[in-house]
Design an enzyme around this catalytic site. Structure first.
Site, PDB file in Angstrom:
ATOM      1  N   ASP A   1      -4.798   2.828  -2.209  1.00 48.07           N
ATOM      2  CA  ASP A   1      -5.954   2.910  -1.306  1.00 48.07           C
ATOM      3  C   ASP A   1      -6.746   4.150  -1.641  1.00 48.07           C
ATOM      4  O   ASP A   1      -6.399   5.256  -1.221  1.00 48.07           O
ATOM      5  CB  ASP A   1      -5.470   2.957   0.146  1.00 48.07           C
ATOM      6  CG  ASP A   1      -5.018   1.599   0.637  1.00 48.07           C
ATOM      7  OD1 ASP A   1      -3.884   1.500   1.123  1.00 48.07           O
ATOM      8  OD2 ASP A   1      -5.792   0.637   0.503  1.00 48.07           O
TER       9      ASP A   1
ATOM     10  N   SER B   1       0.873  -1.174   0.000  1.00 51.47           N
ATOM     11  CA  SER B   1       0.000   0.000   0.000  1.00 51.47           C
ATOM     12  C   SER B   1       0.906   1.218   0.000  1.00 51.47           C
ATOM     13  O   SER B   1       1.865   1.289   0.778  1.00 51.47           O
ATOM     14  CB  SER B   1      -0.864   0.022   1.259  1.00 51.47           C
ATOM     15  OG  SER B   1      -1.346   1.341   1.475  1.00 51.47           O
TER      16      SER B   1
ATOM     17  N   ASP C   1      -5.496  -7.362   3.928  1.00 54.56           N
ATOM     18  CA  ASP C   1      -5.034  -5.973   3.976  1.00 54.56           C
ATOM     19  C   ASP C   1      -5.351  -5.382   5.338  1.00 54.56           C
ATOM     20  O   ASP C   1      -6.511  -5.338   5.750  1.00 54.56           O
ATOM     21  CB  ASP C   1      -5.769  -5.195   2.868  1.00 54.56           C
ATOM     22  CG  ASP C   1      -5.407  -3.719   2.840  1.00 54.56           C
ATOM     23  OD1 ASP C   1      -5.905  -3.014   1.939  1.00 54.56           O
ATOM     24  OD2 ASP C   1      -4.637  -3.264   3.709  1.00 54.56           O
ATOM     25  N   GLY C   2      -4.266  -4.971   6.025  1.00 53.58           N
ATOM     26  CA  GLY C   2      -4.464  -4.288   7.301  1.00 53.58           C
ATOM     27  C   GLY C   2      -3.688  -4.959   8.410  1.00 53.58           C
ATOM     28  O   GLY C   2      -4.018  -6.080   8.797  1.00 53.58           O
TER      29      GLY C   2
END
Ligand code: DX5
Length: 245
Positions: A54, A27, A196-197
């Protein structure tokens, strides 16, 4: 754009489909926004497989980030594929602009689409591949009838809107549920599972063991004291060792 490695001997009864390739997708949220051309070139040099943008509209999520013109400006600085993670309430309105800006995959949120099947079909008609994201509270059943339209399912391991949040380990059964759904449908060669995250050295192994083969990392790449290439190499090695279909 899923790609897979040649089939390798595996346990009796395992599928004959080739194993999905583990991919590291940065990202650029933590990057220096005043130098995005240089930043994407540095990510390519560091060995990432694709780049995730993003895209946030300040409505679906609190933050506001990249318009298509910003992505288009970065496009010429790398040959890597771009995917746009559309954290927006109006993906149908925005899709064509992000494809024109150079994104070959658009990820829409199931929660933002009244007619998800139609939205995904529209993205494919633009010449991009379509993907669908699930927020932590959204069940896997939301995407059960659109797997034939996507090349990736994104299981969010944070509530979207900001980088640097803590990984939600409670999403691991959900990652496994998506992986098993794809495997049972015989779609492992065409549909990837992305997370994601909060993905970093301490969490990527568990996410890959649960079945994720495309791993988005932001903060973990930029906070590695040994630099981007070291972070990418370490994350890929950990995920590859742990990945379980
Ligand atoms: C959340 C964003 C983040 C970002 C990566 O809306 O999608 O997950 O990509 O953030 P890190 O890797 O810093 O948690």
């Amino acid at each position: 754009m899923p790609s897979s490695e040649p089939a390798t001997p595996s346990a009796p009864g395992a599928t004959s489909d080739p194993a999905p390739r583990v991919q590291i997708a940065p990202s650029v949220l933590p990057a220096d926004f005043s130098r995005l051309g240089d930043e994407v070139a540095a990510l390519e040099a560091a060995g990432v497989d694709l780049i995730q943008w993003d895209v946030m509209d300040g409505q679906f999520v609190p933050n506001l980030t990249f318009g298509p013109a910003v992505i288009a400006a970065a496009r010429r600085h790398t040959t890597l594929p771009f995917e746009a993670h559309l954290m927006v309430y109006t993906p149908d309105v925005m899709a064509a602009e992000y494809v024109d800006a150079g994104c070959s995959r658009l990820i829409v949120h199931a929660e933002a689409c009244t007619h998800l099947h139609r939205t995904l079909g529209n993205i494919r008609s633009l010449g991009a591949t379509a993907a669908v994201a699930l927020n932590p509270a959204t069940p896997v059943t939301a995407i059960a009838h659109v797997l034939d339209l996507v090349d990736l399912v994104l299981v969010m391991t944070v509530n979207p809107g900001f980088g640097g949040q803590a990984y939600l380990a409670s999403m691991e059964p959900k990652i496994r549920e998506v992986r098993d759904l794809i495997e049972r449908a015989g779609l492992a060669a065409s549909v990837d599972v992305e997370v994601d995250g909060g993905i970093g050295p301490a969490t990527i192994g568990a996410a890959a063991a649960a079945g994720a083969n495309v791993l988005v990392a932001g903060s973990a790449l930029y906070r590695d004291p040994d630099g981007l290439a070291h972070a990418v190499t370490e994350l890929r090695a950990t995920a590859t060792a742990a990945f379980t279909r």
